[in-house]
Design a protein around this motif. Structure first.
Motif, PDB file in Angstrom:
ATOM      1  N   PHE A  16      -4.011   3.808   0.369  1.00  0.00           N
ATOM      2  CA  PHE A  16      -5.127   4.424   1.075  1.00  0.00           C
ATOM      3  C   PHE A  16      -4.610   5.379   2.145  1.00  0.00           C
ATOM      4  N   ASP A  17      -5.481   6.290   2.535  1.00  0.00           N
ATOM      5  CA  ASP A  17      -5.216   7.219   3.620  1.00  0.00           C
ATOM      6  C   ASP A  17      -6.468   7.263   4.484  1.00  0.00           C
ATOM      7  N   HIS A  18      -6.352   6.885   5.746  1.00  0.00           N
ATOM      8  CA  HIS A  18      -7.525   6.873   6.626  1.00  0.00           C
ATOM      9  C   HIS A  18      -7.463   7.980   7.677  1.00  0.00           C
ATOM     10  N   GLY A  19      -6.658   8.984   7.416  1.00  0.00           N
ATOM     11  CA  GLY A  19      -6.625  10.133   8.309  1.00  0.00           C
ATOM     12  C   GLY A  19      -5.793   9.931   9.544  1.00  0.00           C
ATOM     13  N   ALA A  20      -4.780   9.067   9.459  1.00  0.00           N
ATOM     14  CA  ALA A  20      -3.902   8.779  10.585  1.00  0.00           C
ATOM     15  C   ALA A  20      -2.668   8.049  10.038  1.00  0.00           C
ATOM     16  N   PRO A  21      -1.625   7.877  10.848  1.00  0.00           N
ATOM     17  CA  PRO A  21      -0.501   7.054  10.406  1.00  0.00           C
ATOM     18  C   PRO A  21      -0.959   5.650  10.025  1.00  0.00           C
ATOM     19  N   PRO A  22      -0.215   4.957   9.158  1.00  0.00           N
ATOM     20  CA  PRO A  22      -0.641   3.623   8.714  1.00  0.00           C
ATOM     21  C   PRO A  22      -0.935   2.694   9.893  1.00  0.00           C
ATOM     22  N   PRO A  23      -2.071   2.002   9.859  1.00  0.00           N
ATOM     23  CA  PRO A  23      -2.364   1.022  10.907  1.00  0.00           C
ATOM     24  C   PRO A  23      -1.476  -0.201  10.743  1.00  0.00           C
ATOM     25  N   LEU A  24      -1.405  -1.014  11.777  1.00  0.00           N
ATOM     26  CA  LEU A  24      -0.603  -2.232  11.710  1.00  0.00           C
ATOM     27  C   LEU A  24      -1.440  -3.376  11.145  1.00  0.00           C
ATOM     28  N   GLY A  27       1.435  -6.992  12.310  1.00  0.00           N
ATOM     29  CA  GLY A  27       2.605  -6.434  12.960  1.00  0.00           C
ATOM     30  C   GLY A  27       3.400  -5.426  12.163  1.00  0.00           C
ATOM     31  N   LYS A  28       2.971  -5.132  10.921  1.00  0.00           N
ATOM     32  CA  LYS A  28       3.701  -4.195  10.075  1.00  0.00           C
ATOM     33  C   LYS A  28       2.785  -3.058   9.634  1.00  0.00           C
ATOM     34  N   PRO A  29       3.344  -1.849   9.437  1.00  0.00           N
ATOM     35  CA  PRO A  29       2.511  -0.748   8.947  1.00  0.00           C
ATOM     36  C   PRO A  29       1.887  -1.089   7.594  1.00  0.00           C
ATOM     37  N   ARG A  30       0.631  -0.753   7.446  1.00  0.00           N
ATOM     38  CA  ARG A  30      -0.117  -1.101   6.237  1.00  0.00           C
ATOM     39  C   ARG A  30      -0.414   0.161   5.435  1.00  0.00           C
ATOM     40  N   THR A  31       0.080   0.203   4.200  1.00  0.00           N
ATOM     41  CA  THR A  31      -0.126   1.376   3.350  1.00  0.00           C
ATOM     42  C   THR A  31      -0.978   1.081   2.128  1.00  0.00           C
ATOM     43  N   THR A  32      -1.260  -0.192   1.860  1.00  0.00           N
ATOM     44  CA  THR A  32      -2.126  -0.562   0.744  1.00  0.00           C
ATOM     45  C   THR A  32      -3.149  -1.587   1.211  1.00  0.00           C
ATOM     46  N   LEU A  33      -4.300  -1.585   0.547  1.00  0.00           N
ATOM     47  CA  LEU A  33      -5.335  -2.594   0.768  1.00  0.00           C
ATOM     48  C   LEU A  33      -5.209  -3.612  -0.363  1.00  0.00           C
TER      49      LEU A  33
END
Length: 365
Positions: A16-24, A27-33
């Motif tokens: 996913f892309d939510h229009g910003a760097p990956p949210p945490l 405690g870890k960056p999240r790039t998939t749902l």
């Protein structure tokens, strides 16, 4: 009589892309749902699909295979006592978390099968649809107080056709910026993700009162501190929403019984599937508490939530994460149109996961 031949789980990881760097996330960056697609196959070849919350998809797959499938093999999928018996059999393994998540996915898949076996949509099994078009609100992921990103994505969600917006922020300034973009007439919700302790929450929540929020969600840490929730309910003019992080459906029922929130938010993927959502909806009917489930997912659990909202007495909008996806499930069969989702009258949940999704790199065994 058809019986259960196989139970399995597929790992669904949607980029996913939510229009910003990956949210945490934890405690870890999240790039998939991530979630688990629960698949129940009958001996006549019919397949029902459910969905389970899966912060650790490998653990979910293993648990369903080793603990749940052996208990379900050979059973009649139309036996409405299956899930209660499963809950009882597994209670020593945990009353919440992974066990509850897996049972939730099984429950949704069984409702899908019952609808298919009877030739009826799930909402008909719940007593019939009061509506088949469910409006949606855009649920924006967190921008960590970045005003420019909040403004840009709120504007984008309104342009996309959403008539309501929810933020995941902990900043009065960011929330005020969203209100500035939206204007006074568009409902604005705020999810603070369990931001404040008992000695902080009343002061912090009071700062948002001038912004005319439709609700403030999960303001208290820890989320099971119901006594603090009760005191906040008495002290604030802002409607309260909570329930996604409840430890069980019994805690949710207690929140409804005591009318501790204005909007009760169980998750179909965590709290017990369609059965739990429908029981809670019936409990809320005729009271000041409205069932407004958390639905930050895109598979069969999202469809399950739509069917409950179609059948329940009180109309509410469904939550929809506002982001672009590597694949949008049900984009053709149950599309987003005119600011919401139009259910069809096909049996079960109304759609199965698309073959191209199941064959993609986003799904694995």
């Amino acid at each position: 009589m058809a019986s259960i031949r196989r139970v399995s789980t597929l790992k669904l990881r949607l980029p996913f892309d939510h229009g910003a760097p990956p949210p945490l996330f934890a405690g870890k960056p999240r790039t998939t749902l991530d979630s688990g697609l629960v698949r129940i196959e009958l001996d006549n070849g019919l397949i029902g699909w459910g969905e389970a919350y899966a912060p650790d998809p490998e653990a979910l797959v293993s648990f369903v295979r080793s603990r749940i499938e052996p208990l379900l093999l050979g059973l009649d999928p139309q036996d409405e006592k299956i899930v209660a018996a499963l809950d009882r059999s597994l209670h020593n393994m945990g009353r919440s978390g992974l066990v509850a998540h897996a049972i939730s996915g099984v429950d949704i898949a069984l409702w899908d099968l019952r609808g298919k076996l009877q030739g009826l949509p799930v909402y008909a099994l719940l007593g019939g649809a009061r509506r088949t078009f469910i409006p949606a609100y855009a649920s924006l992921l967190q921008y960590y107080g970045d005003i420019d990103r909040v403004k840009r994505n709120v504007g984008n969600s309104l342009e996309a056709g959403y008539g309501q917006v929810k933020l995941h922020e902990r900043s009065v300034a960011a929330t005020a910026a969203a209100r500035e973009v939206m204007g006074a007439d568009v409902p604005l919700m705020l999810d603070t993700n369990c931001a404040w302790t008992a000695d902080e929450v009343q002061r912090e929540v009071a700062a948002y009162e001038p912004l005319d929020l439709h609700w403030i969600e999960e303001p208290i840490w820890p989320p099971e501190d119901l006594s603090t929730l009760a005191r906040l309910r008495e002290s604030t003019r802002i409607p309260l929403a909570a329930g996604e992080n409840a430890s069980s459906r019994f805690e949710l029922a207690e929140m409804a019984r005591r009318q501790l929130v204005d909007y009760l938010q169980p998750s179909a993927l965590k709290a017990g599937g369609i059965t739990a959502l429908w029981q809670l909806s019936q409990q809320c009917a005729g009271t000041p508490v409205q069932l407004a489930p958390q639905s930050a997912f895109f598979g069969p659990g999202f469809l399950a939530t739509l069917h409950v909202l179609a059948a329940q007495a009180q109309p509410v909008a469904v939550e929809r994460l506002f982001c672009s996806l590597g694949h949008v499930p049900y984009a053709d069969s149950i599309p987003f149109v005119r600011g919401g989702f139009q259910l069809n009258d096909r049996p079960g949940l109304g759609a199965d996961p698309e073959p191209e999704l199941l064959a993609s790199a986003f799904v694995s065994a």
